[in-house]
Design a protein around this motif. Structure first.
Motif, short mmCIF file in Angstrom:
data_model
loop_
_atom_site.label_atom_id
_atom_site.label_comp_id
_atom_site.label_asym_id
_atom_site.label_seq_id
_atom_site.Cartn_x
_atom_site.Cartn_y
_atom_site.Cartn_z
N ASN A 35 0.95 -1.22 0.04
CA ASN A 35 0.05 -0.18 0.19
C ASN A 35 0.90 1.31 -0.08
O ASN A 35 2.08 1.32 -0.10
CB ASN A 35 -0.98 -0.16 1.09
CG ASN A 35 -0.15 -0.25 2.54
OD1 ASN A 35 0.82 0.26 2.59
ND2 ASN A 35 -0.73 -1.11 3.37
N THR A 37 1.39 3.24 2.29
CA THR A 37 2.35 3.59 3.46
C THR A 37 3.69 2.76 3.30
O THR A 37 4.69 3.34 3.74
CB THR A 37 1.52 2.79 4.66
OG1 THR A 37 0.51 3.55 4.79
CG2 THR A 37 2.26 2.71 6.01
N TYR A 62 -1.40 13.69 5.25
CA TYR A 62 -2.08 12.52 5.91
C TYR A 62 -1.47 12.42 7.39
O TYR A 62 0.07 12.44 7.06
CB TYR A 62 -2.01 11.32 4.90
CG TYR A 62 -2.50 10.06 5.29
CD1 TYR A 62 -4.08 9.95 5.64
CD2 TYR A 62 -1.95 8.78 5.71
CE1 TYR A 62 -4.72 8.79 5.93
CE2 TYR A 62 -2.64 7.70 6.16
CZ TYR A 62 -3.76 7.63 6.47
OH TYR A 62 -4.60 6.64 6.89
N VAL A 65 1.62 9.94 7.27
CA VAL A 65 2.81 10.18 6.34
C VAL A 65 3.56 11.37 7.23
O VAL A 65 4.97 11.42 7.04
CB VAL A 65 2.26 10.86 5.06
CG1 VAL A 65 3.42 11.65 4.19
CG2 VAL A 65 1.55 9.88 3.99
N ILE A 117 -4.09 14.04 -3.84
CA ILE A 117 -5.44 14.39 -3.19
C ILE A 117 -5.34 14.16 -1.86
O ILE A 117 -4.97 13.34 -1.29
CB ILE A 117 -6.46 13.51 -4.00
CG1 ILE A 117 -6.50 13.58 -5.46
CG2 ILE A 117 -7.88 14.05 -3.21
CD1 ILE A 117 -7.83 12.82 -6.10
N ASP A 144 2.23 11.57 -2.58
CA ASP A 144 1.39 10.60 -1.91
C ASP A 144 0.00 10.34 -2.73
O ASP A 144 -0.83 11.52 -2.35
CB ASP A 144 1.26 11.12 -0.46
CG ASP A 144 0.52 10.11 0.26
OD1 ASP A 144 0.86 8.95 0.24
OD2 ASP A 144 -0.25 10.59 1.13
N PRO A 146 -2.59 7.81 -2.89
CA PRO A 146 -3.65 6.71 -3.07
C PRO A 146 -4.88 7.12 -3.48
O PRO A 146 -5.69 6.30 -4.05
CB PRO A 146 -3.73 6.42 -1.45
CG PRO A 146 -2.98 7.55 -0.75
CD PRO A 146 -2.07 7.99 -1.72
N HIS A 147 -5.41 8.50 -3.20
CA HIS A 147 -6.80 9.07 -3.67
C HIS A 147 -6.89 9.01 -5.17
O HIS A 147 -8.11 9.28 -5.62
CB HIS A 147 -7.35 10.08 -2.79
CG HIS A 147 -7.69 9.87 -1.58
ND1 HIS A 147 -8.93 9.16 -1.21
CD2 HIS A 147 -7.12 9.88 -0.17
CE1 HIS A 147 -9.24 8.80 0.20
NE2 HIS A 147 -8.12 9.24 0.76
N SER A 167 -2.10 3.48 -3.28
CA SER A 167 -2.90 2.31 -3.12
C SER A 167 -3.99 2.05 -3.87
O SER A 167 -4.64 3.20 -4.23
CB SER A 167 -3.41 2.36 -1.50
OG SER A 167 -2.49 2.26 -0.57
N HIS A 169 -6.85 0.07 -3.38
CA HIS A 169 -7.95 -0.37 -2.95
C HIS A 169 -8.87 0.62 -2.79
O HIS A 169 -10.12 0.22 -2.50
CB HIS A 169 -7.58 -0.87 -1.70
CG HIS A 169 -7.45 -0.23 -0.69
ND1 HIS A 169 -6.01 0.07 -0.11
CD2 HIS A 169 -7.93 0.66 0.32
CE1 HIS A 169 -6.12 1.02 0.74
NE2 HIS A 169 -7.23 1.21 1.07
N LYS A 170 -8.56 1.95 -2.97
CA LYS A 170 -9.41 3.18 -2.41
C LYS A 170 -10.50 3.22 -3.87
O LYS A 170 -11.40 2.35 -4.00
CB LYS A 170 -8.43 4.23 -2.21
CG LYS A 170 -8.02 4.37 -1.08
CD LYS A 170 -7.39 5.47 -0.76
CE LYS A 170 -6.73 5.58 0.64
NZ LYS A 170 -7.77 5.53 1.71
C1 LIG Z 1 -3.64 10.94 1.63
C2 LIG Z 1 -3.23 9.59 2.17
N1 LIG Z 1 -2.01 9.08 2.12
C3 LIG Z 1 -1.67 7.80 2.56
C4 LIG Z 1 -2.39 6.94 3.13
C5 LIG Z 1 -2.40 5.64 3.51
O1 LIG Z 1 -2.72 4.55 2.41
P1 LIG Z 1 -2.69 2.97 3.05
O2 LIG Z 1 -3.47 3.04 4.21
O3 LIG Z 1 -3.47 2.43 1.89
O4 LIG Z 1 -1.41 2.88 3.05
C6 LIG Z 1 -4.00 7.49 2.95
C7 LIG Z 1 -5.20 6.54 3.75
O5 LIG Z 1 -6.15 6.91 3.64
C8 LIG Z 1 -4.40 8.69 2.56
O6 LIG Z 1 -5.92 9.11 2.55
#
Ligand SMILES: Cc1ncc(COP(=O)(O)O)c(C=O)c1O
Length: 346
Positions: A35, A37, A62, A65, A117, A144, A146-147, A167, A169-170
Motif C-alpha cells: 500500500n 504506507t 495525511y 505520512v 489528493i 502521496d 492513493p486517492h 494504494s 484499494h481505494k
Molecule cells: C492521503 C493519504 N495518504 C496515505 C494513505 C495511506 O494509505 P494506505 O493505508 O493504503 O497505506 C491514505 C489513506 O487513507 C491517504 O488518504
C-alpha cells in the motif's frame, strides 16, 4: 512451487503493464507494494539525510505520512518543515498552493512530500506545477497518491515526479494490499525495502531494481494479480462516466452541506479542485474533539444511528466533514445524510 517459481513473475509483469498504461508510466519504473504506507516508508528509508537537512511537507498531509517523515527526520537529526497552505484558505488559484511550498524551500531542502489528493481536505493539489517548481530548484518530489488512482486521470510521465506512492484499494476498488511505488529511473539503483529477503528473480530472469520488493518472503500475490480485473470493471462502466457521476454527487453534497452549515469550502467549486469527495467546514459552534485520538461525536453518531460513514476531521483548528461518492452511491444518500444531520447537528 511451479506457480511461485515460474508463473508468478510473468503474471506480475502483466499486471504491472496494465498499471503502467493506466498511470502513464513505464512498468519498468513501478514496483508492487502492499500500500501507499509501505511505498512511503521505502522512499523514507532510501532518502539519505544528514543533520540539518530538511524535508518539506505541508499542513494538508495525511497523519501517518507526517509520522513517517517526523521519525525519519528525528533519527537523522534532520528537520521536518511544514509549509502553511491552510493559512491561505480559501484557495482560489494554483499559486495559493504552490507558493507556500516554494517559499518554504531552503538550500537544505532534500525532498518535497505532497499529496495528489489530500486526505483531510479532499483537495486535488496541482502536483505538476509543484514538481516543476521543485525541479527548477533541483529538489526531488515524492507524491502521496492513493486517492488519485481512478478518481483522476493520472499520468506520471506528465506530472514529472521522482516518487509516487499509491494504494489501489481505494477508488479503483482493487483488493487491499495492491499498492505501487513509482521511482524515476535515475533514482532506482540501490533502492532497498525495510525487509530483506532473496532480492532476486525467482524464475531466473535478469535482475531488476523491483526484485528487492517483489519477493518479501512467501506471501499472497493475489491482490496484485487482481488489479487488471479491477481496471476492467471500471473501464466497463466507463472511467469518464464514473468520474462525472461521482463528481456530480460530490458537488451536490458540497452545496447542500455549505447551505446547511452556513460555511464555505476551502476551494473553488470546480472539478479541477475536487473529484469524487468533498470536505466541508463545520461552523465554529461545533465543539472540537475531546481527545486527539477519539472519533468526533458527530461522526460517531452518524455511524451509530444512521449507518452513514463520513469522517469528521480536525484540520489545523478547523473541523471538516468529508463525504465520498462511488458508483454505489446516489442522490438519495445525500438526502439521507442531510436528514441525519438535521437530527443530530443541534
Ligand atoms: C492521503 C493519504 N495518504 C496515505 C494513505 C495511506 O494509505 P494506505 O493505508 O493504503 O497505506 C491514505 C489513506 O487513507 C491517504 O488518504
Amino acid at each position: 512451487m511451479e506457480f511461485y517459481l515460474q508463473t508468478m513473475e510473468p503474471a506480475i509483469d502483466e499486471a504491472m503493464s496494465v498499471v503502467g498504461e493506466f498511470v502513464g508510466a513505464d512498468p519498468k519504473d513501478l514496483a508492487f507494494v502492499d500500500n501507499a504506507t509501505v511505498a512511503m516508508n521505502v522512499v523514507a528509508e532510501n532518502t539519505p539525510l544528514k543533520p540539518g537537512d530538511e524535508v518539506l511537507i505541508n499542513d494538508h498531509e495525511y497523519g501517518a505520512v507526517f509520522r513517517i517523515w517526523r521519525h525519519k527526520c528525528e533519527i537523522s537529526s534532520a528537520k521536518l518543515v511544514t509549509a502553511r497552505i491552510a493559512e491561505t484558505a480559501p484557495i482560489s488559484s494554483v499559486d495559493d498552493v504552490v507558493q507556500p511550498i516554494v517559499q518554504s524551500v531552503t538550500a537544505r531542502t532534500k525532498l518535497v512530500v505532497v499529496s495528489h489528493i489530500t486526505s483531510p481536505s479532499a483537495i486535488v493539489f496541482p502536483v505538476k506545477e509543484i514538481c516543476k517548481a521543485a525541479r527548477e530548484r533541483g529538489i526531488p518530489v515524492c507524491i502521496d497518491g492513493p486517492h488519485a488512482i481512478a478518481m483522476r486521470d493520472v499520468n506520471l510521465t506528465d506530472i514529472g515526479c521522482d516518487y509516487y506512492c499509491a494504494s489501489m484499494h481505494k477508488w479503483l476498488s482493487a483488493p487491499c494490499g495492491s499498492g505501487f511505488l513509482f521511482v524515476r529511473r535515475d533514482r532506482q539503483i540501490g533502492i532497498q525495502p525495510h525487509l530483506t529477503s532473496w532480492g532476486k528473480s525467482l524464475s531466473g530472469r535478469a535482475e531488476r531494481w523491483q526484485d528487492v520488493l517483489n519477493w518479501l518472503g512467501t506471501r499472497d500475490p493475489a491482490p496484485f494479480l487482481a488489479i487488471p480485473t479491477a481496471f476492467e470493471f471500471l473501464e466497463g462502466v466507463g472511467l469518464a462516466n464514473f468520474r462525472r457521476q461521482t463528481h456530480e454527487l460530490a458537488k451536490q453534497c458540497r452545496s447542500r452541506l455549505e447551505e446547511f452549515f452556513g460555511t464555505k469550502c476551502l476551494i473553488p467549486d470546480s472539478i479541477d479542485w475536487y473529484g469524487s469527495m468533498t470536505a466541508v467546514p463545520l461552523p465554529e459552534s461545533v465543539p472540537k474533539k475531546s481527545k486527539p485520538n477519539a472519533m468526533h461525536p458527530l461522526q460517531q453518531e452518524l455511524r451509530d444511528r444512521f449507518r452513514i460513514e463520513v469522517p469528521v476531521m480536525e484540520y489545523f483548528g478547523h473541523l471538516l466533514l468529508r463525504a465520498s461518492f462511488h458508483l454505489y452511491n446516489s442522490a438519495e444518500d445525500i438526502d439521507r445524510l442531510m436528514e441525519a444531520l438535521a437530527k443530530c447537528h443541534r
